[in-house]
Design a protein around this motif. Structure first.
Motif, PDB file in Angstrom:
ATOM      1  N   GLY A 194      -2.860   2.105   0.110  1.00 52.88           N
ATOM      2  CA  GLY A 194      -3.586   1.349  -0.892  1.00 52.88           C
ATOM      3  C   GLY A 194      -3.672   2.109  -2.205  1.00 52.88           C
ATOM      4  O   GLY A 194      -3.601   3.350  -2.234  1.00 52.88           O
ATOM      5  N   ILE A 229     -13.600   1.173  -0.634  1.00 51.39           N
ATOM      6  CA  ILE A 229     -12.683   1.820   0.311  1.00 51.39           C
ATOM      7  C   ILE A 229     -12.706   1.094   1.647  1.00 51.39           C
ATOM      8  O   ILE A 229     -11.650   0.808   2.234  1.00 51.39           O
ATOM      9  N   ILE A 247      -5.389   6.007   0.557  1.00 50.26           N
ATOM     10  CA  ILE A 247      -5.658   5.392  -0.759  1.00 50.26           C
ATOM     11  C   ILE A 247      -5.397   6.419  -1.848  1.00 50.26           C
ATOM     12  O   ILE A 247      -5.777   7.580  -1.731  1.00 50.26           O
TER      13      ILE A 247
END
Length: 604
Positions: free
Chosen positions: A235, A220, A276
């Motif tokens: 992401g 991450i 993400i």
């Protein structure tokens, strides 16, 4: 346990150890601590960690600060470990590692040949932290690199640092990571995307899996740094659906990172936004290829596209995208914290840093190893790996996954880096290393990998779809005793065509197992085709066994392990093998310690 001491007990709960009941060991030790009602100031801390790497000897329990490591621990050992090594300071000898070379028992991992010759960068936290506890990651300098780039570096400076580090993608092709980021940052088109390739599909490979399971925050943080560098706000982590523990731990890590302000809007008050999302893959090997992976994320069939347009310009949904694999992302925070010069000082000039390998097959010490680039194969296999099981003769190592090549004994002193492996007809790939001994048929190995690749081919382009199919047909004929003169030349012609004309990296590299085995083990192909024999005794249609009466001592082990009851003989007298009953399973030759069972024509 001393009045001022507080022990930390690390129980490996990676996938391999979980399969051997390590969760029961972890919960058992926790229950013991709670039941003991120890003062909080000295209460032992029990942590469930990711993979320790030494999978051959799991489950592993490590006790700190005593620096004691126990191997092959069973739930039945919980009481003894708690009473002797946690509540007291005793060492349980029977659970220690026994050195392969010296036969001596080793207490510390630092004195264990498997560990002491490694250099852990990407694996730095695995086995040391609880992957579900973000504070464990923060205590080991986690998110310090993110803070540094947000408040002390410009995007251009971040990219320059990655470029100068010389880091090359650890997913297979070895493309320079910094160059990819620089190209993507140069396109003035938004939104931009950052993608992590966690679709690890190589047989025998579990490097990325272990990082996702054991240290998800490092991935991450690496993706956050890339997002800042190329001005991306989104992401994606693409993980194959079989990796349930990796998905679980990454999901927990993402949730906790958002709670702490490391993900989401206005990260750490910097004004930078980044999120993400996890995307589950369906298990198609071809989706490890960058454009097929992106097509899958978009919700389309996972098929590759031609590479005349690079993903850094038009990737996800036609927008600039950078994609790196799990291990690559795990290295990014280290490079930012320690500097490019530090990273460049590890490894070789063209292949900087370290590489994680899964060492599997006919090797004594199987597991995950991380070593500096440039280490000789011999040191990796015999130094860290402990050599071949049963002290049999080493034959080859297959590196780079299904599309890699087979490297023979004559090249054992070859240095392991991107360029050297490519020159030898193999590849770094994602880092799989499968060790093979004298009982491995190299024609059968080529057949196995071609069969795997033929099944996993998306079928979009003719060279890959039809080329692999035809190669497999020829290899099947050769292994079944139906090979013909000219088959080798036909294989070479198809290999050349496929590598030149296939659409994506899977097809272009698919001939490698055939090309490399033909290059280094051509005599085995000739033996199959001309002599109708399999020298390794693997291909059943071309194999017979016999027992050498001068070497047989009548121990009876081959007889006891023969499922067809084809072996006869009295104790301490030589045995005979009846080939009319023999099913050619190879149990006899594999279990004989005296090399009395042979491959050949002299069967009785």
């Amino acid at each position: 346990m001393g009045a001022n001491s507080r022990k930390k007990v690390l129980v490996c709960c990676g996938t391999g150890c979980l399969a051997n009941n390590s969760l029961e060991i972890y919960t058992g030790l926790k229950s013991k601590v709670l039941a003991a009602s120890v003062a909080v100031s000295v209460e032992p801390i029990i942590k469930a960690t990711g993979c320790n790497g030494f999978c051959e000897k799991g489950p592993i329990v490590k006790i700190m600060p005593d620096d004691i490591s126990y191997y092959k621990v069973k739930p039945a050992d919980v009481d003894e470990i708690f009473e002797k090594s946690i509540m007291a300071d005793e060492v349980i000898d029977r659970l220690l590692y026994v050195d392969v070379a010296t036969g001596k028992k080793v207490q510390s991992q630092n004195d264990n040949d498997f560990y002491k010759k490694q250099m852990k960068l990407a694996l730095r936290n695995i086995g040391e932290i609880d992957p579900a506890d973000i504070d464990d990651y923060i205590e080991r300098l986690g998110y310090q690199a993110l803070n540094k780039v947000l408040f002390a570096m410009t995007p251009a400076e971040v990219i320059s640092e990655v470029v100068e580090s010389g880091l090359r993608g650890r997913g297979g092709a070895g493309f320079p990571t910094g160059r990819k980021w620089k190209q993507c940052a140069g396109y003035d088109s938004f939104p931009k995307y950052v993608v992590c390739n966690g679709d690890e599909g190589d047989p025998g490979a579990f490097m990325d899996r272990s990082i996702m399971e054991g240290d998800p925050n490092s991935i991450i943080e690496g993706m956050l740094i890339a997002g800042y560098a190329i001005q991306s706000e989104m992401g994606y982590i693409y993980i194959r659906d079989e990796y349930s523990l990796a998905i679980k731990n990454l999901d927990i890590a993402i949730t906790k990172a958002k709670e702490r302000g490391f993900l989401g809007q206005n990260i750490l008050g910097s004004g930078f936004n980044f999120d993400i999302q996890i995307v589950r893959g369906g298990g198609a090997f071809v989706c490890g290829e960058s454009t097929a992976l992106m097509a899958s994320i978009e919700g389309n069939v996972g098929e590759p596209r031609a590479k005349y347009v690079r993903s850094v310009e038009k990737g996800l949904w036609g927008q600039p995208t950078i994609l790196n694999n799990v291990e690559t992302w795990a290295n990014i925070p280290l490079i930012i914290n320690n500097g490019s010069e530090w990273f460049r000082g590890i490894g070789t000039k063209g292949s900087t840093g370290t590489k994680v390998f899964s060492l599997v097959g006919k090797v004594k010490n199987t597991g995950l190893v991380e070593v500096p680039m440039g280490i000789p194969l011999r040191e990796l296999i015999f130094g860290i790996g402990g050599g071949v099981i049963g002290n049999k003769k080493f034959k080859a190592v297959q590196s780079g996954g299904p599309s890699g090549g087979c490297i023979p004994e004559s090249l054992l002193d070859l240095k392991v880096d991107f360029d050297t492996l490519a020159e030898a007809g193999s590849m770094m790939g994602s880092g799989g290393m499968i060790i093979m001994d004298e009982r491995t048929c190299m024609v059968d190995v080529a057949r196995y990998y071609v069969n795997f690749l033929a099944e996993e081919s998306c079928g979009k382009c003719v060279p890959c779809r039809e080329g692999l199919k035809r190669m497999l047909e020829i290899l099947n004929d050769i292994c079944n005793g139906e090979g013909q003169l000219g088959d080798i030349e036909t294989l070479e012609e198809i290999c050349s065509m496929t590598s030149e004309a296939a659409l994506c990296g899977l097809g272009k590299s698919a001939p490698n197992p055939v090309v490399s085995t033909l290059k280094y083990f051509r005599d085995e192909y000739i033996a199959h085709i001309v002599d109708k024999k399999c020298p390794a005794g693997i291909c059943k249609e071309l194999t017979t066994f016999y027992i050498d009466q001068e070497l047989c001592i009548g121990c009876g082990k081959c007889k006891r392990n023969c499922p067809a009851m084809a072996i006869e003989g009295e104790a301490k007298a030589f045995h005979t093998l009846d080939m009319q009953k023999c099913i050619k399973c190879g149990n006899c030759i594999d279990t004989c310690k005296f090399n009395a069972v042979k491959v050949g024509e002299e069967a009785i």
